[in-house]
Design a protein around this motif. Structure first.
Motif, mmCIF file in Angstrom:
data_model
loop_
_atom_site.group_PDB
_atom_site.id
_atom_site.type_symbol
_atom_site.label_atom_id
_atom_site.label_comp_id
_atom_site.label_asym_id
_atom_site.label_seq_id
_atom_site.Cartn_x
_atom_site.Cartn_y
_atom_site.Cartn_z
ATOM 1 N N ARG A 204 30.724 39.302 41.021
ATOM 2 C CA ARG A 204 31.983 40.060 41.100
ATOM 3 C C ARG A 204 31.742 41.557 40.892
ATOM 4 N NH1 ARG A 204 33.863 35.277 38.497
ATOM 5 N NH2 ARG A 204 34.814 34.080 40.170
ATOM 6 N N ARG A 207 30.784 43.502 43.999
ATOM 7 C CA ARG A 207 31.818 43.817 44.983
ATOM 8 C C ARG A 207 32.338 45.233 44.824
ATOM 9 N NH1 ARG A 207 34.750 37.934 44.035
ATOM 10 N NH2 ARG A 207 33.244 36.715 45.260
ATOM 11 N N LEU A 208 32.011 45.875 43.717
ATOM 12 C CA LEU A 208 32.434 47.257 43.511
ATOM 13 C C LEU A 208 31.373 48.272 43.932
ATOM 14 C CD1 LEU A 208 34.385 47.202 40.121
ATOM 15 C CD2 LEU A 208 35.250 47.079 42.456
ATOM 16 N N ARG A 236 32.043 36.502 26.701
ATOM 17 C CA ARG A 236 32.762 37.742 26.999
ATOM 18 C C ARG A 236 32.092 38.931 26.303
ATOM 19 N NH1 ARG A 236 39.157 36.673 26.726
ATOM 20 N NH2 ARG A 236 39.122 38.851 27.315
ATOM 21 N N GLY A 252 38.710 54.012 35.135
ATOM 22 C CA GLY A 252 39.352 53.103 36.076
ATOM 23 C C GLY A 252 38.475 51.914 36.425
ATOM 24 N N THR A 253 37.196 52.176 36.664
ATOM 25 C CA THR A 253 36.277 51.095 36.995
ATOM 26 C C THR A 253 36.076 50.181 35.800
ATOM 27 O OG1 THR A 253 35.144 52.570 38.535
ATOM 28 C CG2 THR A 253 33.986 50.576 37.882
ATOM 29 N N GLN A 255 38.169 49.652 33.426
ATOM 30 C CA GLN A 255 39.398 48.883 33.236
ATOM 31 C C GLN A 255 39.433 47.688 34.188
ATOM 32 O OE1 GLN A 255 42.902 51.308 33.752
ATOM 33 N NE2 GLN A 255 44.219 49.899 32.648
ATOM 34 N N ALA A 256 39.019 47.919 35.443
ATOM 35 C CA ALA A 256 38.989 46.825 36.414
ATOM 36 C C ALA A 256 37.971 45.759 36.022
ATOM 37 C CB ALA A 256 38.667 47.382 37.804
ATOM 38 N N LEU A 257 36.791 46.182 35.592
ATOM 39 C CA LEU A 257 35.756 45.208 35.210
ATOM 40 C C LEU A 257 36.159 44.433 33.969
ATOM 41 C CD1 LEU A 257 32.472 47.252 35.819
ATOM 42 C CD2 LEU A 257 33.276 45.264 37.095
ATOM 43 N N ALA A 259 39.166 43.699 33.120
ATOM 44 C CA ALA A 259 40.176 42.737 33.558
ATOM 45 C C ALA A 259 39.533 41.574 34.305
ATOM 46 C CB ALA A 259 41.205 43.431 34.453
ATOM 47 N N ALA A 260 38.524 41.861 35.118
ATOM 48 C CA ALA A 260 37.812 40.790 35.817
ATOM 49 C C ALA A 260 37.085 39.891 34.821
ATOM 50 C CB ALA A 260 36.825 41.393 36.819
ATOM 51 N N ASP A 262 38.093 39.289 31.807
ATOM 52 C CA ASP A 262 39.141 38.481 31.193
ATOM 53 C C ASP A 262 39.548 37.334 32.110
ATOM 54 O OD1 ASP A 262 42.522 38.392 30.776
ATOM 55 O OD2 ASP A 262 41.234 38.183 29.025
ATOM 56 N N ALA A 263 39.566 37.585 33.408
ATOM 57 C CA ALA A 263 39.951 36.541 34.361
ATOM 58 C C ALA A 263 38.860 35.493 34.529
ATOM 59 C CB ALA A 263 40.283 37.164 35.711
ATOM 60 N N SER A 264 37.620 35.885 34.296
ATOM 61 C CA SER A 264 36.487 35.008 34.620
ATOM 62 C C SER A 264 36.277 33.903 33.595
ATOM 63 C CB SER A 264 35.201 35.829 34.725
ATOM 64 O OG SER A 264 35.281 36.756 35.793
ATOM 65 N N PHE A 265 36.605 34.155 32.335
ATOM 66 C CA PHE A 265 36.266 33.170 31.304
ATOM 67 C C PHE A 265 37.489 32.765 30.473
ATOM 68 C CE2 PHE A 265 32.138 33.842 32.604
ATOM 69 C CZ PHE A 265 31.726 35.147 32.463
ATOM 70 N N PRO B 31 42.478 51.223 39.332
ATOM 71 C CA PRO B 31 41.937 50.038 38.647
ATOM 72 C C PRO B 31 42.492 48.744 39.209
ATOM 73 C CG PRO B 31 43.370 51.313 37.177
ATOM 74 C CD PRO B 31 43.141 52.136 38.378
ATOM 75 N N ARG B 34 40.559 47.897 42.435
ATOM 76 C CA ARG B 34 39.190 47.488 42.110
ATOM 77 C C ARG B 34 39.187 46.107 41.453
ATOM 78 N NH1 ARG B 34 36.757 53.450 40.331
ATOM 79 N NH2 ARG B 34 36.787 54.246 42.465
ATOM 80 N N TYR B 35 40.183 45.868 40.652
ATOM 81 C CA TYR B 35 40.323 44.549 40.014
ATOM 82 C C TYR B 35 40.436 43.461 41.073
ATOM 83 C CZ TYR B 35 42.911 40.853 37.456
ATOM 84 O OH TYR B 35 43.360 39.669 36.919
ATOM 85 N N ARG B 37 39.506 43.562 44.155
ATOM 86 C CA ARG B 37 38.262 43.477 44.907
ATOM 87 C C ARG B 37 37.234 42.619 44.169
ATOM 88 N NH1 ARG B 37 35.564 46.602 48.858
ATOM 89 N NH2 ARG B 37 37.284 48.079 49.008
ATOM 90 N N THR B 38 37.177 42.733 42.850
ATOM 91 C CA THR B 38 36.199 41.914 42.116
ATOM 92 C C THR B 38 36.564 40.436 42.153
ATOM 93 O OG1 THR B 38 37.314 42.050 39.950
ATOM 94 C CG2 THR B 38 35.720 43.786 40.485
ATOM 95 N N LEU B 39 37.857 40.104 42.156
ATOM 96 C CA LEU B 39 38.259 38.700 42.037
ATOM 97 C C LEU B 39 37.899 37.893 43.282
ATOM 98 C CD1 LEU B 39 41.752 38.815 40.292
ATOM 99 C CD2 LEU B 39 39.487 38.676 39.277
ATOM 100 N N LEU B 125 38.779 31.066 38.460
ATOM 101 C CA LEU B 125 38.890 32.135 37.447
ATOM 102 C C LEU B 125 39.782 31.637 36.320
ATOM 103 C CD1 LEU B 125 39.420 34.798 40.175
ATOM 104 C CD2 LEU B 125 37.590 34.994 38.492
ATOM 105 N N GLY B 127 40.409 32.388 33.391
ATOM 106 C CA GLY B 127 41.132 33.347 32.554
ATOM 107 C C GLY B 127 42.479 33.736 33.122
ATOM 108 N N LEU B 128 42.690 33.483 34.415
ATOM 109 C CA LEU B 128 43.978 33.841 35.008
ATOM 110 C C LEU B 128 45.113 33.003 34.431
ATOM 111 C CD1 LEU B 128 43.038 34.355 38.777
ATOM 112 C CD2 LEU B 128 43.661 36.098 37.101
ATOM 113 N N ARG B 130 45.646 32.340 31.384
ATOM 114 C CA ARG B 130 46.179 33.065 30.211
ATOM 115 C C ARG B 130 47.115 34.189 30.643
ATOM 116 N NH1 ARG B 130 40.823 32.851 28.745
ATOM 117 N NH2 ARG B 130 40.514 34.998 29.442
#
Lengths: 265, 220
Positions: A204, A207-208, A236, A252-253, A255-257, A259-260, A262-265, B31, B34-35, B37-39, B125, B127-128, B130
């Motif tokens: 993931r 992708r950035l 984490r 910004g980057t 913050q996005a990472l 959040a990713a 947080d979504a991943s685990f 952000p 980019r968020y 894009r990573t997902l 994913l 964590g989504l 939550r």
């Protein structure tokens, strides 16, 4: 009396997981003592591959980390002055050529062009190294071979064409997720399932590339994340320390990472 | 997020009552992109809307401002909304043919597709979950009207810890989770049998067609 370069011999097999037939290709090039150029993203296994091949071919490995301050004498050698007078000290390139080691110039493009040209006589049919400071023309040992590496990219220096064209090249890439998982599990000591989760997050981050990051997480970084998990950290926390905070300072980057993550685990 | 919107509307009103400021989506634009894009490697355009979220083509429309007590809360809401919408771009067919369906059936199909997307996304994913579960706040206290039952079913499909006593919500969960909950229901075409089965709501009053129309997901 110790044999020359014994300290540079690799005693135990360095773990290396082939991605293709690079081992066979390198062996063929070495059989003809052809100089090799290894190129690929940082942390994808180029140096580990060289170590593995040196062990496999039972040759000492002399490594030089190239940088902008590296001069020709740092490679070739210099006269030293001590209590007994002056004495010549071979540089790493001369040592390897004299005693038949593999000389590995890591990140070769980081060295100045006027430094790297000293390798030219060793990379063609002459296989010699003029040591003008001591009036010696060193003919390379039959087992000597030269390997260089660099990381291609938009911010990477170009290698002079007259240097580049003296080499055969192997292109390395980030391993497939399956191979990368095996590498992370083996190198860090975490279970395969955990390694797969780390690799998935690493994918993931990649992708950035070009969108906030020059490069995503390298295999080396993923191994470090695994090592932190093996040391007792949560997934984490390990990924935040080894990947997110290591990759970027941009808010910004990051913050996005985060959040990713947080979504991943 | 179609079926969740009325509950979300209640939530939004509650948050707005406590909020002293709002956060502009544009301050989170970079952000957020980019968020996404990573997902899933999706790169949708993001645009402002009076209400949302909704998708038009490859553009996700989000409210221009989000009432929030703090920036972190707004960021969490925008992430949840954008991730749900991006999940549709990743997992939903480009066009869902809803022709010939009445508003109740369309609302149901939209709800089921929302739940399917969220189930698939959470599988990849985890964590989504939550992020999304807190947005589903329907309970039996909201009543047994059509709109409330849909929201209770939506919550039952995302929140494994939510046990709704209503037989219709329980029926919906049984229909949705198949093969010992290793798979979820995927309706690629309107299947009258499945939809009619679930659309047989208990008689609670005149059919609330206006409520169903409000809840129609983006079937286009």
């Amino acid at each position: 009396m110790a044999l020359p370069l014994e300290a540079w011999r690799i005693a135990a097999e360095p773990y290396y997981q082939p991605a293709g037939n690079e081992v066979t290709l390198f062996e063929a090039a070495y059989a003809r003592r052809l100089p090799m150029l290894l190129k690929g993203p940082t942390g994808c296994g180029k140096t580990r591959f060289v170590e593995h091949m040196a062990w496999r071919l039972q040759r000492p490995l002399v490594t030089v980390a190239c940088n902008d301050d590296l001069g020709a004498s740092d490679l070739v050698g210099r006269w030293l002055l001590d209590a007994e007078g002056t004495r010549w000290q071979d540089g790493p390139l001369t040592l390897a050529a004299r005693f038949g080691a593999i000389c590995y110039l890591d990140e070769v493009v980081e060295a100045r062009a006027d430094t790297t040209v000293v390798i030219h006589p060793l990379t063609d049919t002459r296989r010699m190294l003029p040591l003008s400071a001591r009036n010696e023309l060193l003919r390379a040992h039959p087992d000597f071979a030269l390997v260089v590496s660099y990381n291609p990219g938009p911010s990477t220096r170009e290698m002079k064409a007259s240097t580049r064209q003296r080499f055969c090249a192997l292109a390395f890439n980030t391993p497939s997720p399956e191979i990368e998982t095996a590498i992370v599990a083996r190198e860090s000591g975490v279970e395969v399932g955990c390694a797969a989760d780390i690799v998935a997050f690493g994918v993931r981050t990649r992708r950035l590339q070009g969108h906030g990051l020059d490069d995503g997480a390298s295999t080396r970084m993923l191994v470090r994340a695994g090592a932190l998990v093996a040391q007792g950290l949560s997934l984490r926390d390990a990924c935040r320390m080894a990947l997110v905070d290591a990759l970027t300072d941009d808010d910004g980057t990051r913050q996005a990472l985060e959040a990713a993550l947080d979504a991943s685990f | 997020m179609g079926a969740a919107m009325p509950s979300e509307g209640l939530t939004m009103r509650a948050v707005a009552a406590n909020a002293t400021a709002s956060v502009a989506r544009r301050t989170l634009h970079e952000p957020l992109q980019r968020y996404l894009r990573t997902l899933w490697s999706v790169v949708p355009a993001l645009d402002d809307a009076e209400q949302g979220p909704f998708i038009v083509g490859q553009t996700i429309h989000l409210p221009a401002h989000r009432p929030a007590a703090d920036r972190a809360g707004a960021w969490r809401w925008y992430r949840a909304s954008a991730a749900h919408a991006a999940g549709h771009l990743a997992y939903s067919p480009p066009v869902f043919d809803g022709r010939g369906l009445g508003p109740i059936a369309r609302a149901l199909l939209g709800l089921l597709e929302d739940a399917r997307v969220e189930a698939l996304a959470c599988r990849e994913l985890p964590g989504l979950r939550r992020l999304w579960v807190p947005l589903h706040t329907a309970t039996p206290l909201d009543g047994d009207g059509f709109e409330a039952l849909l929201l209770r079913l939506a919550r039952g499909l995302i929140d494994s810890g939510y046990d709704d006593p209503h037989p219709w919500v329980q029926k919906g969960r049984r229909l949705f989770f198949v093969e010992a909950e290793t798979q979820v229901l995927a309706l690629r075409r309107p299947e009258p049998a499945a939809v009619d089965d679930l659309a047989a709501l208990p008689r609670v009053g005149p059919p609330d067609r206006q409520a169903a129309a409000r809840l129609v997901c983006r079937v286009r």
